[in-house]
Design a protein around this motif. Structure first.
Motif, PDB file in Angstrom:
ATOM      1  N   ILE A   1       0.843  -1.202   0.000  1.00 20.14           N
ATOM      2  CA  ILE A   1       0.000   0.000   0.000  1.00 20.14           C
ATOM      3  C   ILE A   1       0.875   1.248   0.000  1.00 20.14           C
ATOM      4  CG2 ILE A   1      -1.641   1.311   1.412  1.00 20.14           C
ATOM      5  CD1 ILE A   1      -2.834  -1.457   2.219  1.00 20.14           C
ATOM      6  N   ALA A   2       1.960   1.219   0.752  1.00 19.48           N
ATOM      7  CA  ALA A   2       2.895   2.350   0.748  1.00 19.48           C
ATOM      8  C   ALA A   2       3.470   2.559  -0.649  1.00 19.48           C
ATOM      9  CB  ALA A   2       4.013   2.111   1.760  1.00 19.48           C
ATOM     10  N   PHE A   3       3.838   1.463  -1.325  1.00 17.29           N
ATOM     11  CA  PHE A   3       4.356   1.578  -2.677  1.00 17.29           C
ATOM     12  C   PHE A   3       3.306   2.189  -3.608  1.00 17.29           C
ATOM     13  CE2 PHE A   3       4.333  -0.043  -6.994  1.00 17.29           C
ATOM     14  CZ  PHE A   3       5.554   0.407  -7.456  1.00 17.29           C
ATOM     15  N   ALA A   4       2.056   1.746  -3.499  1.00 15.97           N
ATOM     16  CA  ALA A   4       1.004   2.255  -4.381  1.00 15.97           C
ATOM     17  C   ALA A   4       0.817   3.755  -4.211  1.00 15.97           C
ATOM     18  CB  ALA A   4      -0.302   1.519  -4.104  1.00 15.97           C
ATOM     19  N   ILE A   5       0.929   4.231  -2.985  1.00 15.39           N
ATOM     20  CA  ILE A   5       0.827   5.673  -2.729  1.00 15.39           C
ATOM     21  C   ILE A   5       1.989   6.402  -3.384  1.00 15.39           C
ATOM     22  CG2 ILE A   5       0.954   7.431  -0.918  1.00 15.39           C
ATOM     23  CD1 ILE A   5      -0.597   5.427   0.873  1.00 15.39           C
ATOM     24  N   TYR A   6       3.173   5.842  -3.234  1.00 11.32           N
ATOM     25  CA  TYR A   6       4.347   6.441  -3.871  1.00 11.32           C
ATOM     26  C   TYR A   6       4.168   6.500  -5.386  1.00 11.32           C
ATOM     27  CZ  TYR A   6       9.105   6.894  -5.647  1.00 11.32           C
ATOM     28  OH  TYR A   6      10.212   7.318  -6.340  1.00 11.32           O
ATOM     29  N   GLN A   7       3.796   5.385  -5.989  1.00  9.39           N
ATOM     30  CA  GLN A   7       3.612   5.340  -7.449  1.00  9.39           C
ATOM     31  C   GLN A   7       2.566   6.352  -7.893  1.00  9.39           C
ATOM     32  OE1 GLN A   7       1.435   2.029  -9.295  1.00  9.39           O
ATOM     33  NE2 GLN A   7       3.259   1.631 -10.555  1.00  9.39           N
ATOM     34  N   TYR A   8       1.459   6.390  -7.176  1.00  7.96           N
ATOM     35  CA  TYR A   8       0.372   7.306  -7.544  1.00  7.96           C
ATOM     36  C   TYR A   8       0.830   8.763  -7.495  1.00  7.96           C
ATOM     37  CZ  TYR A   8      -3.735  10.238  -6.833  1.00  7.96           C
ATOM     38  OH  TYR A   8      -4.658  11.252  -6.921  1.00  7.96           O
ATOM     39  N   THR A   9       1.493   9.142  -6.425  1.00 10.49           N
ATOM     40  CA  THR A   9       1.875  10.548  -6.295  1.00 10.49           C
ATOM     41  C   THR A   9       2.951  10.946  -7.295  1.00 10.49           C
ATOM     42  OG1 THR A   9       3.408   9.948  -4.505  1.00 10.49           O
ATOM     43  CG2 THR A   9       1.204  10.700  -3.883  1.00 10.49           C
ATOM     44  N   LYS A  10       3.847  10.039  -7.636  1.00  9.34           N
ATOM     45  CA  LYS A  10       4.894  10.353  -8.605  1.00  9.34           C
ATOM     46  C   LYS A  10       4.345  10.439 -10.026  1.00  9.34           C
ATOM     47  CE  LYS A  10       8.255  10.841  -5.789  1.00  9.34           C
ATOM     48  NZ  LYS A  10       8.847  12.198  -5.581  1.00  9.34           N
TER      49      LYS A  10
END
Length: 804
Positions: free
Chosen positions: A454-463
């Motif tokens: 979930i942390a990775f998905a947030i990172y990917q989304y914001t970038k």
């Protein structure tokens, strides 16, 4: 028998067809042809009943616990699609008489299900039937059904029973209290169901229209009512060539629908309460039903089809392939991504079987963040944000799970339902072939990588989107709380002076209770490092916000802990002799097993017919992509330059683990397709892509009985766009490294990069990128940087650039 080439003209490669009916092979078409709009999911059972059928109607978010010893699940609502028909007093069924012609089709373009049948009754009477059905994308509450009947050879007496049947269960579990039932004006039906534990009210309405030769008839039906059921019986006399039309329009409303609920902002958790009484909802539903009745099936279907036309114009993905199946499969992927996703409400997630069946009870897994969300992150920022907001709404329950397990921060559930429910993974599963007892389901306790996913998905989304507002409102808090969990989860080894993560399950669920699963450790490391970077970023860019969050979360103290833990967290290193990263502490010392029998199997999980989980735990066999996911995911982050993720190490691990991977999970193949493309193994990637598409669309008629495989459907898009299209977030920049397979002449698609839609056209020799913006767009192609406005065309050769 399935046929994927029956569409012609403007519906070429748009149609799934079943061209032979078999009453013992119903599940596949019920699932892959299911109709949905993210709110409603209707499994495509036939109108007439059969013994092996599975009738399912779900409303997203209506979870209920049927019994105290069961986990919460999406309840199977009352059925409104069944028509019990008789011809001259004899039940209509394709198991009787003779079927001269049969075809059932799902038109992906218009999202309409049809069946055409030429049937000769046991008495020798020839009759033509056409069934049509849709679940509206224009009106999320609407189901439309239409039956046309013509007696070809003889006069017939047709009897149709149609109603609302609340006797449905979830494989025997009844979720509803006995509700109110009523018939209005001898044509409209109403039923109210209330879930036993969650106390959600479901309001179902249906209305009928009958026509003969275009003229509406006021047939006086028999009105019937029994336990949990209300229905009407119509009797119609038809002469040869008479055209009989039977329309049924149905609506579904619930007391947790967003238009009837509110968010209590005084809570971190979410509570939805009725603003108005059930009487008001009934009144609104009844009023709308009358308006829909006045419009009729055709007008309502046209509105629905126009909405889908808009969808297809937005989400373009076109391939010119020597294998026409490829184009249909990619459209199948897009269709189901739209049908499964609750774009209307952020308090709902995506089930592992979407809304197509009872499999996995409607629960959300890591499937969403890693395999489904990327499509929306790159295609529709609003929907991606909604899906991630669902995880934020579950943050408090994740914190409760961490505390209950003796940890700090937020520990996300392996299976999620309502955001406030917390962990909903069942305790017991399939039979153990050795002991004869149920097997223990461990992931809810020890498959913990979902927290970092979930942390990775947030990172990917914001970038990808550049959405800083999401970070401020929700993202930072999730990242900090999940990092705090990992810091508390690590175990110190005084012998080696490092922190370990012991007793877990990684993505490879054939390995239980392992220490230092490489994927889990690397993703936890990423989560910790991301939290550190975000604190540094907040301190520099938004001091006020940092102070607010520091007061709430004690960031300064946690920051020091994250630094210390990240620095000393054990990360399995590539072996010196072959660069293979150990999947866990013991994997490389396990016995090797000849897997050819299982690699060539027609169905998954064949290994369980020979071994139980404890035995499988001692072989070098992997269920699905595990260690290989490290390369695919972390190359998209600030860790891309880590030598442990180099191309050489990636290649070594691909060649080691793929032969040991059975792809017994539908989540597996898309990752392998993408990595095979990265390594220039495009022929192998295409072979795997075909197998990926055949997860639901293959010739086997029983692989989708419990529902479609939502993650593999998301993976079909990522395999095409990230694999063959070469699109990737890489070192926080956009990279496009195309690798078309031999079978593909051209690939065209659209994705969004930081608010800009980019139209991509790839051929064997060129990459063309177009943007409807005057701003500079920067990206890389095979390590060379390009900046353009409006459009750019770049010459290519296989796997690299021509001189430019």
């Amino acid at each position: 028998m399935m046929n994927y080439t029956s569409g012609n003209g403007n519906i070429k490669n748009w149609v799934l067809s079943e061209e032979q009916f078999h009453p013992d092979q119903l599940g596949k078409c019920e699932s892959i042809m299911y109709l949905g709009n993210g709110y409603l999911g209707l499994r495509s059972a036939t109108e007439e009943p059969y013994l092996q059928e599975k009738r399912n109607l779900f409303v997203n978010g209506t979870f209920n616990q049927g019994e105290e010893n069961e986990v919460t699940e999406l309840p199977n609502l009352a059925d409104m699609t069944r028509f019990d028909m008789k011809i001259d007093g004899e039940r209509f069924s394709l198991e009787f008489g003779k079927t001269k012609e049969y075809v059932r089709q799902l038109n992906l373009k218009t999202a309409e299900l049809t069946r055409k049948i030429q049937w000769i009754s046991p008495k020798g009477k020839e009759i033509w039937f056409q069934f049509r059905r849709f679940v509206s994308l224009h009106n999320l509450h609407l189901i439309g059904m239409k039956l046309e009947v013509e007696s070809v050879s003889h006069p017939i007496q047709l009897t149709i029973e149609s109603g609302i049947n609340g006797q449905m269960t979830n494989s025997g579990s009844q979720h509803f209290l006995e509700g109110e039932r009523r018939v209005h004006q001898k044509c409209a039906l109403e039923m109210i169901q209330t879930t036993k534990e969650s106390k959600i009210n479901i309001i179902l309405n249906a209305v009928h229209t009958l026509r003969i030769n275009g003229e509406e008839i006021r047939n006086d039906p028999e009105m019937n009512m029994s336990r949990r059921k209300v229905w009407l019986t119509y009797n119609v006399a038809l002469q040869p060539s008479d055209q009989f039309v039977f329309e049924k329009l149905a609506t579904v409303y619930t007391s947790v629908d967003k238009e009837f609920s509110r968010y209590d902002k005084g809570m971190y958790d979410v509570e939805y309460q009725l603003d108005d009484s059930i009487k008001y909802i009934r009144k609104q539903a009844s009023k709308e039903l009358q308006e829909l009745h006045n419009k009729g099936y055709e007008m309502l279907f046209n509105q629905h089809a126009e909405k889908w036309e808009t969808i297809w114009n937005i989400y373009k993905l076109e391939v010119d392939s020597t294998e026409s199946f490829d184009q249909l499969a990619l459209r199948f992927s897009l269709y189901h991504l739209i049908a499964m996703t609750p774009a209307h409400d952020e308090k709902m997630g995506i089930g592992a079987k979407a809304l197509s069946g009872e499999g996995y009870r409607g629960h959300s897994f890591w499937d969403t963040e890693i395999f489904i969300l990327p499509f929306f992150t790159y295609s529709n920022q609003a929907i991606a944000k909604s899906l991630l907001t669902y995880r934020y709404l579950g943050l408090e329950s994740a914190k409760r799970k961490a505390k209950a397990n003796g940890y700090e921060g937020a520990m996300y559930p392996w299976e999620a339902a309502k955001p406030s429910d917390g962990e909903v993974t069942p305790e017991w599963g399939d039979i153990d072939i050795v002991t004869g007892k149920p097997t223990k389901i461990w992931p809810g306790l020890i498959e913990q990588h979902i927290t970092a996913d979930i942390a990775f998905a947030i990172y990917q989304y914001t970038k990808v989107t550049g959405d800083k507002d999401f970070l401020i409102a929700y993202g930072y808090e999730i990242i900090f709380e999940t990092a705090t969990f990992w810091a508390s989860r690590l175990e110190w080894s005084s012998e080696n002076g490092q922190y370990y993560i012991n007793d877990v399950i990684g993505p490879d669920e054939y390995k239980e209770h392992v220490n230092n699963n490489a994927y889990t450790n690397y993703m936890a490391y990423f989560n910790l490092k991301l939290a550190i970077r975000f604190v540094d970023q907040l301190k520099q860019d938004d001091k006020k916000r940092f102070l607010q969050m520091d007061k709430k979360l004690d960031l300064n103290n946690h920051y020091l802990n994250w630094l210390e833990k990240a620095e000393k967290l054990y990360l399995p290193e590539p072996r010196a002799k072959d660069h293979v990263i150990p999947q866990d502490d013991t994997y490389l010392s396990l016995k090797e097993l000849d897997l050819s029998k299982y690699k060539n199997q027609d169905s998954v999980r064949g290994i369980y017919k020979d071994y139980n989980p404890e035995q499988i735990n001692h072989f070098q066999v992997t269920k699905q992509a595990d260690t290989l996911l490290i390369f695919y995911l972390l190359e998209q982050t600030f860790l891309a330059d880590d030598e442990r993720l180099s191309q050489q190490v990636k290649s070594a691990n691909f060649h080691f683990y793929e032969p040991r991977t059975l792809h017994d999970s539908s989540l597996s193949l898309s990752t392998h397709v993408i990595l095979a493309c990265d390594l220039g193994k495009v022929d192998l990637a295409y072979e795997m892509f075909t197998k990926l598409c055949e997860t639901d669309l293959g010739p086997s008629m029983d692989t989708s009985n419990e529902g479609i495989h939502a993650a593999s459907i998301g993976g079909m898009w990522t395999a095409a766009v990230f694999g063959f299209g070469g699109v990737r977030l890489y070192q926080e920049e956009l990279r496009i490294n195309p690798q078309l397979p031999t079978q593909w002449k051209q690939l065209k698609f659209v994705f969004h990069w930081r608010g800009h839609p980019l139209h991509i056209t790839i051929t064997k020799s060129t990459l063309r990128v177009e943007a409807s913006t005057m701003e500079n767009i920067r990206f890389r192609v095979f390590e060379k940087a390009f900046t353009f406005r409006e459009s750019i065309e770049i010459p290519l050769e296989k796997g690299s650039l021509l001189s430019y």
